[in-house]
Enzyme design. Structure first.
Site, PDB file in Angstrom:
ATOM      1  N   TYR A   1      10.092   4.182   6.153  1.00 42.57           N
ATOM      2  CA  TYR A   1       8.911   3.544   5.409  1.00 42.57           C
ATOM      3  C   TYR A   1       8.917   4.622   3.955  1.00 42.57           C
ATOM      4  CZ  TYR A   1       6.478   0.350   8.430  1.00 42.57           C
ATOM      5  OH  TYR A   1       6.544  -0.806   9.177  1.00 42.57           O
TER       6      TYR A   1
ATOM      7  N   ASP B   1       1.943  -4.508   8.088  1.00 44.48           N
ATOM      8  CA  ASP B   1       0.712  -5.012   7.984  1.00 44.48           C
ATOM      9  C   ASP B   1       0.450  -5.841   6.755  1.00 44.48           C
ATOM     10  OD1 ASP B   1      -0.071  -3.507  10.373  1.00 44.48           O
ATOM     11  OD2 ASP B   1      -0.777  -1.826   9.277  1.00 44.48           O
TER      12      ASP B   1
END
Length: 268
Positions: A110, A52
């Site tokens: 992540y 994002d």
């Protein structure tokens, strides 16, 4: 026609995420424009993870198809000569036509970094969340996170606007540890929902500050209490570390976890 895989690193601070979109500068658009300049062909790229806006990547994996005489291992140097300094190609290799950067990945990794010091640090400000109001209890945070491991419905940790058919995914592992003033939250999963990691971290911080209990944290996601999810962690602390495949396609690099551990004293 050849399929080329790229190992890509980028600072997402000034990009509106990975995926191309109208009226915004994205990593995908910037990379595809550079590819057009060197191949004179319109190239469509595919990534292992769609980061994002403001999210970084230390080992993003990308592929594209091309009919061009340029050797596969030359794309990295050529592209680095054209791309902005915030985007670097670490390696480029030719892969099988059946290999896909997204669909061939077994899981993605992540990492979220929280700076829990009372004092700001300009040298890590763009890559961490300065959450200093209270000393975080990383043990409580870790205990709360462990029940998420396995396949579950994480509807509560999905931002609105997702195009996924369902909110079920499998978390392989969650690891939370403190390195002096830094809290590192590592999550490995087969796939991630839109905004998932940032929503998880936002609630785990509330656990670490003892504003909610581990039991309340678990109740929120198990019973899909989306309205009880109060905080999303800022994008700048999140980094796509890598994607893991059955076979490592990159020849020069055996471990594509390029997170800058040299910034973290005592990290091991």
């Amino acid at each position: 026609m050849k399929r080329i895989a790229l190992l890509v690193q980028y600072d997402g601070s000034n990009y509106s995420g990975w995926q191309r979109q109208k009226n915004a500068t994205t990593v995908q658009e910037t990379l595809e424009r550079a590819l057009f300049k060197i191949t004179h062909q319109v190239v469509k790229t595919f990534a292992a993870g769609r980061t994002d806006a403001g999210v970084h990547a230390s080992g993003q994996v990308v592929h594209f198809n091309i009919d061009c005489v340029i050797p596969a291992n030359s794309y990295s140097d050529i592209l680095n000569g054209l791309l902005p300094s915030a985007i670097r190609i670490l390696e480029s290799v030719e892969v099988k036509d059946s290999w896909h950067s997204c669909y061939s990945a077994m899981y993605r990794h992540y990492r979220y970094v929280i700076n829990n010091s009372k004092f700001p640090n300009l040298f890590i400000n763009n890559w961490s969340w300065h959450r200093y109001q209270k000393i975080l209890d990383e043990v409580l945070m870790s205990n709360a996170s462990k029940l998420m491991e396995g396949e579950h419905d994480f509807f509560a940790f999905q931002k609105s606007g997702s195009q996924r058919k369902n909110s079920i995914t499998k978390i392989k592992n969650v690891e939370i540890k403190r390195v002096e003033d830094l809290i590192l939250v590592d999550i490995k999963a087969t796939g991630f929902l839109y905004g998932m990691v940032r929503l998880i971290v936002g609630q785990l911080v509330l656990v670490g500050e003892k504003k909610i209990s581990p039991e309340i944290f678990t109740d929120i996601w198990v019973n899909q209490k989306k309205n009880d999810v109060k905080e999303s962690a800022p994008a700048k602390g999140l980094c796509f570390v890598n994607a893991v495949y059955e076979e490592n396609v990159f020849k020069k690099i055996n471990n594509n976890d390029f997170f800058p551990v040299f910034l973290i004293k005592g990290f091991s």
